[in-house]
Enzyme design. Structure first.
Site, PDB file in Angstrom:
ATOM      1  N   GLY A   1      14.666  -5.397  19.445  1.00  0.00           N
ATOM      2  CA  GLY A   1      13.967  -5.787  18.230  1.00  0.00           C
ATOM      3  C   GLY A   1      14.611  -7.002  17.618  1.00  0.00           C
TER       4      GLY A   1
ATOM      5  N   TYR B   1       6.230   8.721   9.380  1.00  0.00           N
ATOM      6  CA  TYR B   1       4.780   8.486   9.410  1.00  0.00           C
ATOM      7  C   TYR B   1       4.057   9.823   9.515  1.00  0.00           C
ATOM      8  CZ  TYR B   1       5.821   3.533   9.921  1.00  0.00           C
ATOM      9  OH  TYR B   1       6.274   2.264   9.712  1.00  0.00           O
TER      10      TYR B   1
END
Length: 184
Positions: free
Chosen positions: A173, A32
């Site tokens: 997750g 990112y």
């Protein structure tokens, strides 16, 4: 343009604080924007934001300073960052430690230490707890609380990471959607 992006991060943190969130994580990982500035693989700038690790840290630290200025000090501020690009000529061990030290010095309460996925060439080996080696490095050499994630599918895997002192917190997750009763 850089100042506007920095201010957008701070504005988002302000909104999160106003909404009553207890914790905030600033993402500087997995390719990112902030991660692309930290990595020597993706940051080829020749201005004050490119070059050695100190220069590559400049903008992410400007963002962190702006976020820390508006985020309440009694609430957790975490920064997720890639300690390794898992590629030749990527972030070094020394880079990982310097980034951790600077993030802490600029107000990060917790570091979420991950690796890889900086570029499409990165091919992490997704073995059980594959990020724990990086969280271990940061926790025990740069000192301070860390969080890790990365293929921790069973309670025993998480307990191993925590009890061996490789991380202070583990992120779940995939196990949760696959088995909602996992925590029961």
């Amino acid at each position: 343009r850089m100042a506007a992006i920095r201010d957008d991060f701070a504005a988002a943190a302000t909104r999160a604080a106003e909404l009553g969130f207890d914790a905030l994580e600033m993402v500087a990982s997995h390719g990112y924007l902030l991660a692309s500035l930290l990595s020597p693989l993706t940051n080829d700038r020749n201005d004050e934001y490119g070059g050695d690790v100190t220069a590559r840290l400049r903008f992410p630290l400007e963002v962190l300073d702006a976020v820390r200025a508006v985020w309440p000090t009694d609430r957790l501020l975490s920064v997720c960052y890639s300690a390794s690009d898992l590629e030749p000529a990527g972030l070094s061990r020394a880079d990982a430690l310097e980034i951790a030290r600077q993030l802490r010095a600029h107000g990060a309460d917790l570091l979420h230490v991950v690796s890889g996925q900086t570029t499409p060439r990165s091919r992490p080996e997704f073995s059980t707890g594959f990020n724990a080696a990086w969280s271990d490095l940061v926790r025990n050499e740069a000192r301070g609380p860390v969080m890790t994630s990365g293929n921790l599918p069973a309670v025993d895997d998480i307990n191993h990471v925590l009890l061996s002192g490789r991380s202070d917190v583990c992120v779940l997750g995939k196990p949760l959607p696959a088995s909602p009763a996992w925590l029961a």
